[in-house]
Design an enzyme around this catalytic site. Sequence first.
Site, PDB file in Angstrom:
ATOM      1  N   LYS A  13      77.163  51.411 -60.405  1.00  0.00           N
ATOM      2  CA  LYS A  13      77.234  52.840 -60.720  1.00  0.00           C
ATOM      3  C   LYS A  13      78.156  53.028 -61.926  1.00  0.00           C
ATOM      4  O   LYS A  13      79.289  52.526 -61.951  1.00  0.00           O
ATOM      5  CB  LYS A  13      77.794  53.571 -59.494  1.00  0.00           C
ATOM      6  CG  LYS A  13      77.345  55.000 -59.365  1.00  0.00           C
ATOM      7  CD  LYS A  13      77.769  55.502 -57.993  1.00  0.00           C
ATOM      8  CE  LYS A  13      77.561  56.958 -57.813  1.00  0.00           C
ATOM      9  NZ  LYS A  13      78.248  57.455 -56.634  1.00  0.00           N
TER      10      LYS A  13
HETATM   11  C1  E4P Z   1      77.333  60.150 -54.965  1.00  0.00           C
HETATM   12  O1  E4P Z   1      76.794  59.312 -55.606  1.00  0.00           O
HETATM   13  C2  E4P Z   1      78.443  60.984 -55.457  1.00  0.00           C
HETATM   14  O2  E4P Z   1      79.515  60.197 -55.826  1.00  0.00           O
HETATM   15  C3  E4P Z   1      78.802  61.982 -54.418  1.00  0.00           C
HETATM   16  O3  E4P Z   1      77.626  62.519 -53.867  1.00  0.00           O
HETATM   17  C4  E4P Z   1      79.741  63.069 -54.906  1.00  0.00           C
HETATM   18  O4  E4P Z   1      79.854  64.034 -53.907  1.00  0.00           O
HETATM   19  P1  E4P Z   1      81.001  65.153 -53.891  1.00  0.00           P
HETATM   20  O5  E4P Z   1      80.726  66.116 -54.993  1.00  0.00           O
HETATM   21  O6  E4P Z   1      80.880  65.782 -52.553  1.00  0.00           O
HETATM   22  O7  E4P Z   1      82.299  64.416 -54.096  1.00  0.00           O
END
Ligand code: E4P
Length: 217
Positions: free
Chosen positions: A83
């Site tokens: 990622k």
């Molecule tokens: C997933 O890949 C993201 O990092 C995550 O959904 C972020 O979510 P949040 O906005 O609730 O922190």
Amino acid sequence: MKIFLDTGNLKEIEAMVPLGIVDGVTTNPSLMAKESGDPRAIIKSICDLVQGPVSAEVVATDWEGMVSEGRELASIDPHVVVKVPFTRDGVRATKVLAGEGTRVNVTLIFSAPQALIAAKVGAAYVSPFVGRLDDISVDGMGLVQQIVEIFEAFSFATEVLVASVRGPMHIVEAARMGADVCTCPVSVVEACFKHPLTDIGLAKFLKDWEKAQASRT
Ligand code: E4P
């Protein structure tokens, strides 16, 4: 539509996997920071449990550092998806990693042009953050709709991974729009199991059954 769990917590994943609805997992540095233990070992354990795509995020901010960290993360397990944040360096790192055959999830997507650029350099996934857009009065799911349309129009293989999900309606809208994946906190998946009419219906079925059994004895 695939359902991923948005967590780095092994207990949460262990509890959900036997239900057969978990297609993968996404983590991020904030989620991993909540867990104790070696992050590399946690990612490996998640891969063993899920046997599907597991996103592990780089924390380097320069492209060379991202590539090097991405290679290291990818070496943990074949299920790891690296990622990378959407920045100029992130795009450059994605181009290199994707060119080597590593699957990359480009994260922190908040606009359609960002998603288009990520797809052009070979991202396997783009992660639009719908909840964080909703939080600032911007239509998060509207962004997903735009990305789905653009990817369909140009037959990009990049999958639309709806992230920053806040509730079951985000799942419903993502599925109706034809998004490929919705990554959900466990609380959101749990909420999908709750329906008062299911509870009332089951209680009535069981009560009627008991009554019928009692009248036969
Ligand atoms: C997933 O890949 C993201 O990092 C995550 O959904 C972020 O979510 P949040 O906005 O609730 O922190």
